[in-house]
Design a protein around this motif. Structure first.
Motif, PDB file in Angstrom:
ATOM      1  N   ALA A 194       0.685  -1.106  -0.017  1.00  0.00           N
ATOM      2  CA  ALA A 194      -0.155   0.076  -0.033  1.00  0.00           C
ATOM      3  C   ALA A 194       0.860   1.245   0.021  1.00  0.00           C
ATOM      4  N   LYS A 195       0.339   2.229  -0.309  1.00  0.00           N
ATOM      5  CA  LYS A 195       1.100   3.556  -0.329  1.00  0.00           C
ATOM      6  C   LYS A 195       1.066   4.310   1.069  1.00  0.00           C
ATOM      7  N   VAL A 196       2.081   4.861   1.508  1.00  0.00           N
ATOM      8  CA  VAL A 196       2.153   4.964   2.802  1.00  0.00           C
ATOM      9  C   VAL A 196       2.605   6.415   2.431  1.00  0.00           C
ATOM     10  N   ASP A 197       1.761   7.749   3.442  1.00  0.00           N
ATOM     11  CA  ASP A 197       2.203   8.898   3.064  1.00  0.00           C
ATOM     12  C   ASP A 197       3.391   9.184   4.242  1.00  0.00           C
ATOM     13  N   LEU A 198       4.402   9.950   3.831  1.00  0.00           N
ATOM     14  CA  LEU A 198       5.614  10.630   4.768  1.00  0.00           C
ATOM     15  C   LEU A 198       5.072  11.912   5.084  1.00  0.00           C
ATOM     16  N   PRO A 199       5.437  12.424   6.422  1.00  0.00           N
ATOM     17  CA  PRO A 199       5.352  13.747   6.826  1.00  0.00           C
ATOM     18  C   PRO A 199       6.614  14.682   5.908  1.00  0.00           C
ATOM     19  N   ASN A 200       6.116  15.992   6.073  1.00  0.00           N
ATOM     20  CA  ASN A 200       7.090  16.752   5.280  1.00  0.00           C
ATOM     21  C   ASN A 200       8.347  17.059   5.974  1.00  0.00           C
ATOM     22  N   ASP A 201       8.339  16.836   7.250  1.00  0.00           N
ATOM     23  CA  ASP A 201       9.516  17.061   7.962  1.00  0.00           C
ATOM     24  C   ASP A 201      10.095  15.655   8.487  1.00  0.00           C
ATOM     25  N   CYS A 202       9.881  14.386   7.623  1.00  0.00           N
ATOM     26  CA  CYS A 202      10.291  13.174   7.823  1.00  0.00           C
ATOM     27  C   CYS A 202      11.825  13.037   7.901  1.00  0.00           C
ATOM     28  N   CYS A 203      12.162  12.168   8.867  1.00  0.00           N
ATOM     29  CA  CYS A 203      13.657  12.115   9.275  1.00  0.00           C
ATOM     30  C   CYS A 203      13.917  10.731   9.125  1.00  0.00           C
ATOM     31  N   GLU A 204      15.403  10.127   8.719  1.00  0.00           N
ATOM     32  CA  GLU A 204      15.883   9.034   8.986  1.00  0.00           C
ATOM     33  C   GLU A 204      15.305   8.506  10.508  1.00  0.00           C
ATOM     34  N   GLY A 205      14.972   7.085  10.592  1.00  0.00           N
ATOM     35  CA  GLY A 205      14.838   6.451  11.838  1.00  0.00           C
ATOM     36  C   GLY A 205      13.263   6.774  12.119  1.00  0.00           C
ATOM     37  N   GLU A 206      12.439   7.582  11.528  1.00  0.00           N
ATOM     38  CA  GLU A 206      11.078   8.156  11.895  1.00  0.00           C
ATOM     39  C   GLU A 206      10.201   6.573  11.660  1.00  0.00           C
ATOM     40  N   LEU A 207       9.032   6.591  12.508  1.00  0.00           N
ATOM     41  CA  LEU A 207       8.454   5.474  12.370  1.00  0.00           C
ATOM     42  C   LEU A 207       7.080   5.732  11.734  1.00  0.00           C
ATOM     43  N   LEU A 208       6.692   4.746  11.063  1.00  0.00           N
ATOM     44  CA  LEU A 208       5.010   5.139  10.095  1.00  0.00           C
ATOM     45  C   LEU A 208       4.388   4.045  10.338  1.00  0.00           C
ATOM     46  N   VAL A 209       3.087   3.988  10.182  1.00  0.00           N
ATOM     47  CA  VAL A 209       2.273   2.830  10.372  1.00  0.00           C
ATOM     48  C   VAL A 209       1.453   2.813   9.038  1.00  0.00           C
TER      49      VAL A 209
END
Lengths: 279, 55
Positions: free
Chosen positions: B10-25
């Protein structure tokens, strides 16, 4: 240029809030993932920097702090504070040495001795891993049959679990307290309410503001004098109008405590850490 | 910015200020994902909680 380096291995809301707070205060700040770097004699930061170590693994956080300290880098909290807070037995011994009230505790090294220790305390009692967090692997033991089962299982979980740390169960009502100390000064506290005996907000406990009165402030200052550190999160129980120190955390999570207390915890932390940078 | 869930695609949206190491669900399958790199965007299934993780 001197920089505030926030080290992490898994980026939580707290580390992003700390960076935002630094930016608002015009503090040069870098979030640094230290998962995939290796450590030799050359530091990965400058001696003028100050490091806020926020790795999610206690053992890795303490290790990276030790390495950087050996290279002359200022690390917050220090590795010695991490060592005290990261082991519940070490924390309890330090608090006991300072005469600070806490739940009674016992320690044993075999399941059989652990049962004897628990029966000395009386049922119910709580068995905790000496190193652990988020209420993980806590066991409230209500009778001898449960004790035998829990201690036998723990004896199979590896060396760390063969130091049996057993704490008196405190009838604390439906809440406990999480208080924050920055640079030795208590700044705010929350109550954590839950119908479950484990009240961690990471486990669904509901947070509300707790006014810090003189009695709690005095207790928290005593904890800081005993443990040290620039940022501590202290868990308290109240029993019969008396406060007991349950745990002291060196890498406190605070995302659920900002709104109820109205205190900008990350701002206070980065300000205190930045002031610790080498002159 | 979007990434593709490594489990269910599935497509997962990343926040604009996304950083390496960030967690997404992942909104579709609920898998916890970790941002490994930003250029190019690379995500992997996040590691399971370890015994010494936490405060």
């Amino acid at each position: 240029m001197p920089t505030l380096r926030i080290l992490f291995t898994r980026l939580r809301a707290e580390e992003k809030l700390l960076r935002e707070a630094a930016e608002k205060q015009n503090i040069p700040c870098e979030l640094q993932n230290v998962s995939n770097i290796w450590y030799g004699s050359r530091p990965f930061c400058d001696k003028g920097d100050v490091v806020l170590a926020r790795c999610i693994s206690h053992n890795q956080n303490e290790a990276v702090a030790q390495i950087l300290e050996s290279q002359g880098i200022k690390v917050v909290n220090s590795s010695s504070v991490m060592a005290l807070c990261g082991n519940k037995l070490s924390t309890s011994i330090a608090l006991a040495s300072a005469g600070i009230d806490q739940p009674e505790f016992r320690t044993a090294f075999t399941p059989e001795a652990a049962i004897e220790a628990l029966e000395d305390l009386g049922y119910p009692a709580v068995c905790k891993p000496v190193s652990g967090s988020w209420g993980r692997l806590l066991a409230k033991i209500n009778d001898r049959e449960s004790a035998e089962a829990v201690f036998e299982h723990k004896s199979m979980l590896g060396p760390m679990h063969n130091t049996f740390y057993i704490q008196e169960y405190i009838e604390k009502g439906d809440y406990d307290v999480r208080a924050f100390i920055v640079d030795g000064e208590p700044i705010c506290a929350i109550t954590r309410k839950s119908n479950h005996w484990i009240t961690n907000t990471a486990r669904g406990g509901i947070a509300s503001n707790l006014h810090l009165d003189d009695e709690v402030k005095s207790l928290l200052r005593s904890v800081h004098q005993t443990i040290g550190g620039e940022f501590l999160a202290v868990d308290l129980f109240k029993r019969d109008d008396r406060w007991l120190v349950n745990e002291v955390n060196d890498g406190g999570e605070f995302r659920n405590s900002i709104e109820p207390t109205g205190t900008d915890i990350p701002a206070a932390v980065v300000k205190a850490v930045w002031e610790k940078r080498p002159a | 910015m979007t990434a593709t869930c490594t489990i269910c695609e599935a497509k997962v949206d990343l926040p604009n200020d996304c950083c390496e190491g960030e967690l997404l669900v992942c909104g579709d399958c609920g898998t916890e994902l970790e941002v490994i790199a930003l250029d190019p965007i690379t995500i992997e299934e996040a590691p399971q909680v370890q015994e010494d993780w936490g405060e």
